[in-house]
Design a protein around this motif. Structure first.
Motif, mmCIF file in Angstrom:
data_model
loop_
_atom_site.group_PDB
_atom_site.id
_atom_site.type_symbol
_atom_site.label_atom_id
_atom_site.label_comp_id
_atom_site.label_asym_id
_atom_site.label_seq_id
_atom_site.Cartn_x
_atom_site.Cartn_y
_atom_site.Cartn_z
ATOM 1 N N TYR A 46 10.059 -9.729 2.558
ATOM 2 C CA TYR A 46 8.978 -8.844 3.014
ATOM 3 C C TYR A 46 8.079 -9.532 4.041
ATOM 4 C CZ TYR A 46 10.335 -4.911 0.258
ATOM 5 O OH TYR A 46 11.045 -3.837 -0.225
ATOM 6 N N LYS A 47 7.905 -10.840 3.923
ATOM 7 C CA LYS A 47 7.163 -11.571 4.962
ATOM 8 C C LYS A 47 7.868 -11.420 6.304
ATOM 9 C CE LYS A 47 6.096 -15.864 3.688
ATOM 10 N NZ LYS A 47 5.994 -17.100 2.894
ATOM 11 N N SER A 86 1.546 6.230 -1.714
ATOM 12 C CA SER A 86 1.917 5.388 -0.571
ATOM 13 C C SER A 86 1.346 5.964 0.725
ATOM 14 C CB SER A 86 3.440 5.270 -0.459
ATOM 15 O OG SER A 86 3.954 4.597 -1.588
ATOM 16 N N GLU A 87 1.399 7.276 0.863
ATOM 17 C CA GLU A 87 0.873 7.927 2.063
ATOM 18 C C GLU A 87 -0.643 7.755 2.156
ATOM 19 O OE1 GLU A 87 4.765 9.544 1.043
ATOM 20 O OE2 GLU A 87 2.944 9.390 -0.137
ATOM 21 N N GLN A 88 -1.328 7.846 1.028
ATOM 22 C CA GLN A 88 -2.783 7.664 1.028
ATOM 23 C C GLN A 88 -3.167 6.228 1.373
ATOM 24 O OE1 GLN A 88 -3.331 9.169 -2.972
ATOM 25 N NE2 GLN A 88 -4.467 10.956 -2.213
ATOM 26 N N TYR A 125 -13.283 -2.462 -1.658
ATOM 27 C CA TYR A 125 -12.492 -1.388 -2.259
ATOM 28 C C TYR A 125 -11.706 -1.975 -3.418
ATOM 29 C CZ TYR A 125 -9.550 2.810 -2.403
ATOM 30 O OH TYR A 125 -8.924 3.967 -2.783
ATOM 31 N N GLN A 126 -11.565 -1.192 -4.494
ATOM 32 C CA GLN A 126 -10.735 -1.616 -5.624
ATOM 33 C C GLN A 126 -9.544 -0.677 -5.708
ATOM 34 O OE1 GLN A 126 -12.831 -2.246 -9.326
ATOM 35 N NE2 GLN A 126 -14.618 -3.077 -8.265
ATOM 36 N N LEU A 127 -8.363 -1.266 -5.733
ATOM 37 C CA LEU A 127 -7.114 -0.512 -5.723
ATOM 38 C C LEU A 127 -6.353 -0.777 -7.015
ATOM 39 C CD1 LEU A 127 -4.973 1.142 -4.092
ATOM 40 C CD2 LEU A 127 -4.145 -1.055 -3.196
ATOM 41 N N SER A 128 -5.860 0.299 -7.608
ATOM 42 C CA SER A 128 -5.037 0.189 -8.811
ATOM 43 C C SER A 128 -3.654 0.750 -8.511
ATOM 44 C CB SER A 128 -5.668 0.973 -9.967
ATOM 45 O OG SER A 128 -4.801 0.966 -11.091
ATOM 46 N N PHE A 129 -2.634 0.076 -8.961
ATOM 47 C CA PHE A 129 -1.274 0.571 -8.789
ATOM 48 C C PHE A 129 -0.829 1.367 -10.004
ATOM 49 C CE2 PHE A 129 -1.320 -2.013 -5.183
ATOM 50 C CZ PHE A 129 -0.201 -1.730 -4.412
ATOM 51 N N GLN A 156 4.476 -2.252 -0.614
ATOM 52 C CA GLN A 156 3.620 -1.114 -0.266
ATOM 53 C C GLN A 156 2.909 -1.323 1.077
ATOM 54 O OE1 GLN A 156 3.224 2.053 -1.719
ATOM 55 N NE2 GLN A 156 5.154 1.307 -2.569
ATOM 56 N N ILE A 157 2.560 -2.544 1.395
ATOM 57 C CA ILE A 157 1.967 -2.827 2.710
ATOM 58 C C ILE A 157 3.015 -2.557 3.794
ATOM 59 C CG2 ILE A 157 1.038 -4.635 4.223
ATOM 60 C CD1 ILE A 157 -0.161 -5.917 1.645
ATOM 61 N N TYR A 158 4.236 -3.018 3.559
ATOM 62 C CA TYR A 158 5.330 -2.769 4.503
ATOM 63 C C TYR A 158 5.565 -1.266 4.656
ATOM 64 C CZ TYR A 158 10.100 -2.563 6.312
ATOM 65 O OH TYR A 158 11.222 -2.261 7.040
ATOM 66 N N ARG A 159 5.608 -0.555 3.542
ATOM 67 C CA ARG A 159 5.804 0.900 3.566
ATOM 68 C C ARG A 159 4.665 1.574 4.331
ATOM 69 N NH1 ARG A 159 8.979 4.228 0.290
ATOM 70 N NH2 ARG A 159 9.581 2.363 -0.845
ATOM 71 N N SER A 160 3.444 1.091 4.143
ATOM 72 C CA SER A 160 2.296 1.657 4.863
ATOM 73 C C SER A 160 2.471 1.530 6.369
ATOM 74 C CB SER A 160 0.992 0.970 4.433
ATOM 75 O OG SER A 160 0.682 1.296 3.103
ATOM 76 N N TYR A 161 2.880 0.361 6.821
ATOM 77 C CA TYR A 161 3.110 0.175 8.259
ATOM 78 C C TYR A 161 4.210 1.098 8.765
ATOM 79 C CZ TYR A 161 -0.022 -3.749 9.119
ATOM 80 O OH TYR A 161 -1.138 -4.540 9.279
#
Length: 156
Positions: A23-24, A85-87, A123-127, A144-149
């Protein structure tokens, strides 16, 4: 764009290290990725509440020392907001458009994050309401970061 992962604890399993490395590599076309591993504190069996809080505070101080002042901090916390993921992609895109050039995601140790770190977070994020091992969470977050991009760039 710079993305930092600040993680308490080291990856121990080779299969996780290999997946994180993949993923890196994938993320390198979208951002500069920096993974900062901080030592975790050993938690003795039957540790009381006071000792657990002291451990979280010590780990939290390490996190705060490496967290850049100009970085937008997203703390992973069970009590945080759950996003699709879209959000998440939309949220990250809004940060980019608003001029945030550095996002730091923080993954705590096995006891979670200290109050000081949670207060510093923007911001606090929960999976999930479920608890995941922090080593596995690193991989899930990177995916999820990769998917966001990919979503932001309208790629399949």
């Amino acid at each position: 764009m710079k993305v930092s992962l600040i993680c308490v604890g080291k990856l121990k399993e080779k299969y996780l290290t290999m997946a994180v490395d993949e993923y890196k590599k994938r993320l390198s076309r979208y951002c500069t990725l920096d993974i900062i591993e901080l030592p975790d504190e050993k938690t003795p069996d039957n540790a009381g509440k006071a000792l657990e809080e002291a451990i979280k505070k010590k780990e939290g101080q390490r996190i705060l020392r490496v967290l850049k002042e100009d970085s937008f901090c997203i703390a992973l916390a069970i009590q945080g907001n759950m996003l699709s993921s879209e959000q998440l992609a939309s949220y990250m895109e809004k940060l980019f458009v608003s001029g945030k050039s550095h996002i730091s995601f923080v993954i705590g140790g096995s006891l979670g994050l200290s109050e000081e770190v949670l207060k510093r977070a923007h911001y606090q994020l929960s999976f999930s309401k479920m608890t995941f091992p922090h080593q596995l969470m690193r991989l899930i977050l990177l995916e999820q970061i990769y998917r966001s991009y990919r979503i932001i760039n309208k790629e399949p």
